[in-house]
Design an enzyme around this catalytic site. Structure first.
Site, PDB file in Angstrom:
ATOM      1  N   CYS A  78      58.923  -9.025   5.873  1.00 25.22           N
ATOM      2  CA  CYS A  78      59.808  -9.596   6.893  1.00 25.22           C
ATOM      3  C   CYS A  78      59.437  -9.106   8.284  1.00 25.22           C
ATOM      4  CB  CYS A  78      61.249  -9.263   6.558  1.00 25.22           C
ATOM      5  SG  CYS A  78      61.690  -9.880   4.939  1.00 25.22           S
ATOM      6  N   ARG A 104      45.462  -3.504   8.468  1.00 26.29           N
ATOM      7  CA  ARG A 104      44.520  -3.654   9.585  1.00 26.29           C
ATOM      8  C   ARG A 104      44.772  -4.884  10.459  1.00 26.29           C
ATOM      9  NH1 ARG A 104      39.582  -4.192   9.341  1.00 26.29           N
ATOM     10  NH2 ARG A 104      39.074  -2.816  11.056  1.00 26.29           N
ATOM     11  N   TYR A 140      45.505  -3.637  14.163  1.00 26.93           N
ATOM     12  CA  TYR A 140      44.386  -3.762  15.113  1.00 26.93           C
ATOM     13  C   TYR A 140      44.056  -5.210  15.442  1.00 26.93           C
ATOM     14  CZ  TYR A 140      43.089   0.839  13.023  1.00 26.93           C
ATOM     15  OH  TYR A 140      43.048   2.123  12.541  1.00 26.93           O
ATOM     16  N   GLY A 187      31.863   6.995  12.298  1.00 23.38           N
ATOM     17  CA  GLY A 187      32.068   5.910  13.257  1.00 23.38           C
ATOM     18  C   GLY A 187      31.150   4.723  13.104  1.00 23.38           C
ATOM     19  N   GLU A 226      29.605  12.201   9.135  1.00 22.77           N
ATOM     20  CA  GLU A 226      30.868  11.945   8.443  1.00 22.77           C
ATOM     21  C   GLU A 226      31.191  10.462   8.398  1.00 22.77           C
ATOM     22  OE1 GLU A 226      33.091  15.941  10.212  1.00 22.77           O
ATOM     23  OE2 GLU A 226      33.625  13.954  10.919  1.00 22.77           O
ATOM     24  N   PRO A 227      30.346   9.663   7.785  1.00 21.20           N
ATOM     25  CA  PRO A 227      30.668   8.233   7.734  1.00 21.20           C
ATOM     26  C   PRO A 227      31.783   7.969   6.732  1.00 21.20           C
ATOM     27  CG  PRO A 227      28.716   8.680   6.436  1.00 21.20           C
ATOM     28  CD  PRO A 227      29.111   9.984   7.056  1.00 21.20           C
ATOM     29  N   ARG A 264      33.994   4.422   6.922  1.00 23.52           N
ATOM     30  CA  ARG A 264      33.993   2.958   6.828  1.00 23.52           C
ATOM     31  C   ARG A 264      32.643   2.374   6.380  1.00 23.52           C
ATOM     32  NH1 ARG A 264      37.234  -0.234  10.085  1.00 23.52           N
ATOM     33  NH2 ARG A 264      37.541   1.493  11.512  1.00 23.52           N
ATOM     34  N   TYR A 323      40.060   1.803   4.984  1.00 22.68           N
ATOM     35  CA  TYR A 323      41.342   1.729   5.696  1.00 22.68           C
ATOM     36  C   TYR A 323      42.192   0.582   5.151  1.00 22.68           C
ATOM     37  CZ  TYR A 323      38.631   4.914   8.498  1.00 22.68           C
ATOM     38  OH  TYR A 323      37.839   5.962   8.882  1.00 22.68           O
TER      39      TYR A 323
HETATM   40  C1  LIG Z   1      36.791  13.453  12.337  1.00 26.60           C
HETATM   41  C2  LIG Z   1      36.439  12.141  11.736  1.00 26.60           C
HETATM   42  N1  LIG Z   1      35.274  12.018  11.084  1.00 26.60           N
HETATM   43  C3  LIG Z   1      34.905  10.850  10.520  1.00 26.60           C
HETATM   44  C4  LIG Z   1      35.720   9.730  10.577  1.00 26.60           C
HETATM   45  C5  LIG Z   1      35.257   8.497   9.900  1.00 26.60           C
HETATM   46  O1  LIG Z   1      35.157   7.429  10.746  1.00 26.60           O
HETATM   47  P1  LIG Z   1      34.494   6.081  10.194  1.00 26.60           P
HETATM   48  O2  LIG Z   1      35.293   5.630   9.039  1.00 26.60           O
HETATM   49  O3  LIG Z   1      34.588   5.161  11.331  1.00 26.60           O
HETATM   50  O4  LIG Z   1      33.090   6.413   9.825  1.00 26.60           O
HETATM   51  C6  LIG Z   1      36.931   9.801  11.256  1.00 26.60           C
HETATM   52  C7  LIG Z   1      37.790   8.612  11.359  1.00 26.60           C
HETATM   53  O5  LIG Z   1      38.730   8.496  12.047  1.00 26.60           O
HETATM   54  C8  LIG Z   1      37.316  11.048  11.837  1.00 26.60           C
HETATM   55  O6  LIG Z   1      38.480  11.175  12.478  1.00 26.60           O
END
Ligand SMILES: Cc1ncc(COP(=O)(O)O)c(C=O)c1O
Length: 431
Positions: free
Chosen positions: A352, A323, A327, A250, A284-285, A287, A381
């Site tokens: 289109c 995106r 969004y 996140g 779990e990065p 982005r 993404y």
């Molecule tokens: C379970 C989980 N972990 C990690 C991520 C990675 O998120 P980000 O790309 O924002 O770091 C996501 C993204 O949706 C996710 O669903």
């Protein structure tokens, strides 16, 4: 209008846009457009920035490959020594193909199918992250049929307030579809630990994406730490086999000059989580590691006026980069070669749909048909969300590393659009 930033190693040198010293124009001339271009160096730099604040605390970074699952990108990540976070059987397949060791793979996802669970167990990955009691039971059934004990972490929805730019990227609030609601988590943890076919190996959260304010992430982790403490006190068996405490991903990436999240806050959280539990802290990065390590190259096809608006029509559309349409996301757009005049224009794709745009009312170089544009911060993404809508072949992907570049995914051809299709089916009748 907004400014955005050009992150090293993307830069204009003598007016010409480069990635790690390779001119964008040369790549576009060789592979055509639209094309995604990724900088291995930029990914490494981001990882080092993160690693610096985690130093000294037992942790594991699992790259969330949903952000960019290109084999070329996975190769860079694997060489960094990170693990990988998958959310589907297809991602598992890609991760395996990219050479990640099973012990470095976790599988999450709110709707895992039985065959995906089976694949994960047969591969002996680090753990599956279960998101409901029903899924816990299904994993147990599959494990029993394979005669294995399944390592399971529980994704808990901590039900906190998440401060993110769009509702679609909030995942840890009350009523969200993800995870086990915090008030059910104690019982589900006890249940999981009690099943012979499962081993409860950890707790997990992921509260949202593109977070600059990490309060939600910290608040969520505190709730999970309280849950862990309660389990340890009242149901010690539930924590006996736990190894990991996963705070999720996140971390925000700067698209428009936003100050990046305070990594020191994250570092403190990881230390606290480890100190409170003795567990290895997982992150779990997605982005954060790749967004500003990639750009999308696109050519200007036309200029036109409609009403009071000036349009720049490009050969990349919402099928290539979703995106903005999904969004209303902001991406900086530059001409690959600077001009001495600026215009304000709608930068739109050829699809289109009126929702097909790259930028609204954007000040940009005075570009003309044939000119090359660079859509910045497209590494996360981007390609992964691309589609064949309007029967448009998906773009090529290029990796640049230390001044060398190469194609990591060929541009799709028209034949690829109809692979597996037939006009007349092989009819079957229900007897
Ligand atoms: C379970 C989980 N972990 C990690 C991520 C990675 O998120 P980000 O790309 O924002 O770091 C996501 C993204 O949706 C996710 O669903």
């Amino acid at each position: 209008v907004g400014k955005g930033v050009l992150t090293a190693p993307f830069a204009r040198v003598d007016g010409a846009f480069q990635c790690e010293g390779v001119p964008a124009a040369a790549i576009a001339a060789a592979v055509g457009t639209p094309a995604y271009v990724y900088s291995a160096g930029a990914m490494r730099t981001q990882y080092q920035r993160l690693a610096a604040v985690l130093d000294g605390v037992p942790h594991r970074v699992h790259y969330a490959m949903k952000a960019n699952g290109s084999l070329g990108v996975l190769g860079v990540m694997r060489a960094l020594g990170v693990g990988v976070d998958c959310v589907s059987g297809g991602e598992l397949f890609r991760a395996h193909l990219a050479g990640f060791a099973p012990r470095d793979i976790v599988l999450g996802g709110v709707g895992k199918r039985e065959d995906e669970i089976r694949d994960a167990l047969e591969l002996h990955i680090h753990c599956l992250t279960a998101e409901s009691e029903a899924e816990v039971r299904l994993i147990a059934d599959v494990a029993r049929s394979l005669d294995v004990v399944a390592p399971v972490a529980l994704r808990v929805n901590p039900e906190v307030t998440v401060d993110a730019f769009h509702e679609y990227v909030k995942t840890g609030q009350s009523g969200d579809k993800f995870g086990i609601p915090i008030d059910q988590a104690f019982e589900v943890a006890k249940l999981t630990a009690s099943l012979d076919d499962l081993r409860l190996v950890g707790l997990h959260q992921h509260v949202g994406s593109q977070l600059f304010n990490l309060d939600g992430l910290v608040d969520g982790a505190e709730r999970l730490l309280a849950l862990y403490a309660e389990l340890r006190a009242k149901a010690p068996k539930a924590v006996a086999a736990m190894r990991t405490f996963d705070v999720g991903g996140g971390l925000g990436a700067s698209y428009n000059g936003e100050p990046e999240p305070d990594l020191a806050v994250l570092g403190r959280l990881v230390r606290r989580a480890h100190d409170a539990t003795g567990l290895i802290v997982l992150l779990e990065p997605g982005r954060f590691l790749v967004a500003n390590a990639g750009v999308l190259l696109t050519r200007v096809l036309y200029r036109k006026r409609s009403g009071a608006r000036e349009f720049v029509v490009t050969d990349a559309g919402m099928n290539d980069l979703l995106r903005p349409a999904l969004y209303d996301a902001w991406h900086r757009v530059d001409a690959a070669r600077a001009t001495d005049r600026r215009i304000v224009a709608e930068i739109v794709g050829p699809v289109c749909e009126s929702g097909d745009f790259l930028a609204h009312a954007r000040e940009v170089d005075d570009v003309h048909p044939g000119d090359l544009l660079v859509v910045q911060s497209a590494g996360a993404y981007g390609f992964v969300m691309s589609s064949n809508y309007n029967a448009r072949p998906r773009a090529a992907e290029v990796l640049v590393d230390a001044g060398k570049w190469g194609v990591v995914r060929d541009r799709e051809q028209y034949e690829d659009l109809v692979r597996g299709e037939r006009a007349i089916p092989e009819w079957s009748e229900i007897p």
